[in-house]
Design an enzyme around this catalytic site. Structure first.
Site, PDB file in Angstrom:
ATOM      1  CD  GLU A   1      38.113 -34.832  28.278  1.00  0.00           C
ATOM      2  OE1 GLU A   1      37.674 -34.372  27.219  1.00  0.00           O
ATOM      3  OE2 GLU A   1      38.946 -35.754  28.323  1.00  0.00           O
ATOM      4  CG  HIS A   7      32.749 -36.899  26.973  1.00  0.00           C
ATOM      5  ND1 HIS A   7      34.094 -36.933  26.685  1.00  0.00           N
ATOM      6  CD2 HIS A   7      32.446 -35.592  27.186  1.00  0.00           C
ATOM      7  CE1 HIS A   7      34.576 -35.700  26.727  1.00  0.00           C
ATOM      8  NE2 HIS A   7      33.597 -34.866  27.049  1.00  0.00           N
TER       9      HIS A   7
HETATM   10  P1  FAD Z   1      33.269 -40.345  14.290  1.00  0.00           P
HETATM   11  O1  FAD Z   1      32.924 -38.919  14.074  1.00  0.00           O
HETATM   12  O2  FAD Z   1      32.185 -41.345  14.124  1.00  0.00           O
HETATM   13  O3  FAD Z   1      34.481 -40.697  13.309  1.00  0.00           O
HETATM   14  C1  FAD Z   1      35.224 -41.901  13.467  1.00  0.00           C
HETATM   15  C2  FAD Z   1      35.959 -42.197  12.166  1.00  0.00           C
HETATM   16  O4  FAD Z   1      35.044 -42.621  11.158  1.00  0.00           O
HETATM   17  C3  FAD Z   1      36.692 -40.999  11.565  1.00  0.00           C
HETATM   18  O5  FAD Z   1      37.849 -41.484  10.930  1.00  0.00           O
HETATM   19  C4  FAD Z   1      35.719 -40.462  10.535  1.00  0.00           C
HETATM   20  O6  FAD Z   1      36.390 -39.762   9.500  1.00  0.00           O
HETATM   21  C5  FAD Z   1      35.085 -41.742  10.037  1.00  0.00           C
HETATM   22  N1  FAD Z   1      33.682 -41.640   9.604  1.00  0.00           N
HETATM   23  C6  FAD Z   1      32.704 -40.894  10.150  1.00  0.00           C
HETATM   24  N2  FAD Z   1      31.527 -41.131   9.538  1.00  0.00           N
HETATM   25  C7  FAD Z   1      31.771 -42.065   8.589  1.00  0.00           C
HETATM   26  C8  FAD Z   1      30.969 -42.763   7.636  1.00  0.00           C
HETATM   27  N3  FAD Z   1      29.654 -42.507   7.525  1.00  0.00           N
HETATM   28  N4  FAD Z   1      31.555 -43.677   6.811  1.00  0.00           N
HETATM   29  C9  FAD Z   1      32.899 -43.932   6.908  1.00  0.00           C
HETATM   30  N5  FAD Z   1      33.715 -43.312   7.786  1.00  0.00           N
HETATM   31  C10 FAD Z   1      33.151 -42.399   8.625  1.00  0.00           C
HETATM   32  N6  FAD Z   1      36.505 -41.625  23.630  1.00  0.00           N
HETATM   33  C11 FAD Z   1      35.887 -42.284  24.623  1.00  0.00           C
HETATM   34  O7  FAD Z   1      35.808 -43.523  24.597  1.00  0.00           O
HETATM   35  N7  FAD Z   1      35.370 -41.592  25.694  1.00  0.00           N
HETATM   36  C12 FAD Z   1      35.395 -40.237  25.775  1.00  0.00           C
HETATM   37  O8  FAD Z   1      34.899 -39.665  26.748  1.00  0.00           O
HETATM   38  C13 FAD Z   1      36.015 -39.514  24.717  1.00  0.00           C
HETATM   39  N8  FAD Z   1      36.071 -38.164  24.724  1.00  0.00           N
HETATM   40  C14 FAD Z   1      36.638 -37.496  23.663  1.00  0.00           C
HETATM   41  C15 FAD Z   1      36.646 -36.091  23.656  1.00  0.00           C
HETATM   42  C16 FAD Z   1      37.222 -35.385  22.604  1.00  0.00           C
HETATM   43  C17 FAD Z   1      37.218 -33.887  22.607  1.00  0.00           C
HETATM   44  C18 FAD Z   1      37.835 -36.105  21.538  1.00  0.00           C
HETATM   45  C19 FAD Z   1      38.498 -35.365  20.408  1.00  0.00           C
HETATM   46  C20 FAD Z   1      37.823 -37.491  21.534  1.00  0.00           C
HETATM   47  C21 FAD Z   1      37.229 -38.208  22.577  1.00  0.00           C
HETATM   48  N9  FAD Z   1      37.197 -39.599  22.606  1.00  0.00           N
HETATM   49  C22 FAD Z   1      36.576 -40.265  23.638  1.00  0.00           C
HETATM   50  C23 FAD Z   1      37.845 -40.386  21.544  1.00  0.00           C
HETATM   51  C24 FAD Z   1      36.891 -40.766  20.399  1.00  0.00           C
HETATM   52  O9  FAD Z   1      35.846 -41.577  20.883  1.00  0.00           O
HETATM   53  C25 FAD Z   1      37.720 -41.530  19.359  1.00  0.00           C
HETATM   54  O10 FAD Z   1      38.656 -40.674  18.773  1.00  0.00           O
HETATM   55  C26 FAD Z   1      36.903 -42.300  18.322  1.00  0.00           C
HETATM   56  O11 FAD Z   1      37.810 -43.171  17.652  1.00  0.00           O
HETATM   57  C27 FAD Z   1      36.250 -41.419  17.279  1.00  0.00           C
HETATM   58  O12 FAD Z   1      35.188 -40.746  17.793  1.00  0.00           O
HETATM   59  P2  FAD Z   1      34.371 -39.647  16.938  1.00  0.00           P
HETATM   60  O13 FAD Z   1      33.206 -39.236  17.726  1.00  0.00           O
HETATM   61  O14 FAD Z   1      35.283 -38.610  16.418  1.00  0.00           O
HETATM   62  O15 FAD Z   1      33.894 -40.603  15.714  1.00  0.00           O
END
Ligand code: FAD
Length: 317
Positions: free
Chosen positions: A19, A94
């Site tokens: 990445e 992303h």
């Molecule tokens: P989600 O899957 O939406 O989850 C976020 C939180 O909400 C979790 O605690 C989950 O348990 C909870 N949740 C989910 N659905 C619900 C619901 N319906 N009701 C209540 N709670 C819920 N960030 C960036 O800004 N740019 C990037 O390019 C980037 N790349 C990444 C690449 C990887 C491989 C990883 C692991 C992370 C990356 N991140 C990036 C960080 C990521 O955006 C953050 O960790 C963010 O806080 C959570 O994203 P997510 O897509 O996991 O969110």
């Protein structure tokens, strides 16, 4: 080509991928190429390109400060297109919920399709630097699962405001994030895994994990995910520790634990070069164990520097 098709084609052989973070505004794309060039010999089938949230900047005018919103790094999609055509590898933008309305997301997806991008990572996105909690953008998505639903609908030819039947429908392969040490906002690993399952049920095709330094965390995470009925590939994300400050920074930013043995090795070092070497050796050991575990891909977080990733990949691929 889709990530899932690359995995099928590999027929059980572990692949190498990485990445990159777009450099800050004002830099030249050549800097990015200089970091990608040394890694191409390891045949990455795909390269991820991160997207950064917009930020507030403060501009002084006659002793007063005006607040402006801006993006500090150039657009991910343009970088994906440039890398894809220069190296003939698949690139994975992303795509974030934060900072985008659903309409803006749709435009982005249409552009991705037009440029021949077959995969994307669907993410909620980090909070903006001044925020404590994630605040959804007005007209945007709250959670990554909703973004996955939007992409899945588009894959079926269903756009936001009309259903448009087109001959050349997008067919994006969708990656989502997983957290072996749970996401910071989640009350437990179990409930975080239930949320991960929601993303997969909504249409996600594979998972890439947050970095971890103790393989046992990944193995337990995969085992629990399988018990819960998550059957898609779970790709481990690996970051080599590189500087002394990472001992505080990585746990603080990514909410992960560092093993005591690693902390001890770093604390023994006298120079920054020695610390970088400790990080490389730890990542090599981690990668060898993960290879034995049969992971589909070893995916490295390069954070814009590739010398340490090259040193690791040279031992393994
Ligand atoms: P989600 O899957 O939406 O989850 C976020 C939180 O909400 C979790 O605690 C989950 O348990 C909870 N949740 C989910 N659905 C619900 C619901 N319906 N009701 C209540 N709670 C819920 N960030 C960036 O800004 N740019 C990037 O390019 C980037 N790349 C990444 C690449 C990887 C491989 C990883 C692991 C992370 C990356 N991140 C990036 C960080 C990521 O955006 C953050 O960790 C963010 O806080 C959570 O994203 P997510 O897509 O996991 O969110």
């Amino acid at each position: 080509m889709k990530v899932t098709d690359h995995l099928k084609q590999a027929n059980g052989k572990t692949l190498f991928s990485f990445e990159i973070i777009p450099p800050k505004k004002g830099k030249n794309i050549q800097e990015l190429y200089n970091n990608i060039d040394p890694l191409i010999e390891f045949n990455p089938p795909f390269i991820d390109v991160t997207t950064s949230r917009e930020e507030y900047i403060y501009i002084e005018k006659k002793g007063l400060f005006d607040r402006k919103i801006t993006r500090m790094r150039p657009g991910t999609l343009g970088i994906c297109a440039a890398i894809k055509h220069k190296y003939e590898v698949d690139t994975i933008p992303h795509v974030l919920c934060g900072g985008f309305t659903k309409e803006e997301t749709e435009y982005l997806l249409v552009d991705c399709h037009y440029l021949g991008i077959d995969n994307l990572m669907a993410l909620r996105g980090d909070t903006m630097s001044h925020q404590k909690y994630f605040e959804p953008t007005k007209g945007g998505h709250n959670y990554a699962s909703e973004l996955v639903q939007q992409v899945d609908a588009l894959n079926k030819g269903s756009y936001l405001h009309d259903v448009i039947e087109v001959d050349n429908k997008p067919d994006f392969c969708i990656g989502v994030a997983g957290y072996p040490e749970k996401h910071i906002e989640s009350p437990s690993l179990h409930s975080d895994l239930l949320r991960l399952k929601q993303k997969v049920d909504a249409g996600a095709d594979y998972v890439v994990t947050q970095m971890f330094f103790d393989n046992q965390r990944y193995i337990e995470f995969v085992t629990k995910a399988r018990e819960m009925g998550i059957t898609v590939p779970i790709i481990p994300g690996i970051k080599p520790l590189a500087i002394q400050k990472h001992l505080q920074l990585l746990p603080q930013v990514f909410k992960i634990d560092l093993p005591q043995a690693l902390i001890k090795e770093v604390n023994k070092c006298d120079t920054s070069a020695q610390i970088r070497q400790v990080g490389v050796e730890w990542a090599i050991q981690q990668s060898k164990e993960l290879l034995d575990f049969g992971v589909p891909v070893l995916h490295y977080y390069s954070m814009g520097k590739s010398d340490n990733i090259k040193a690791i990949a040279s031992e393994l691929f």
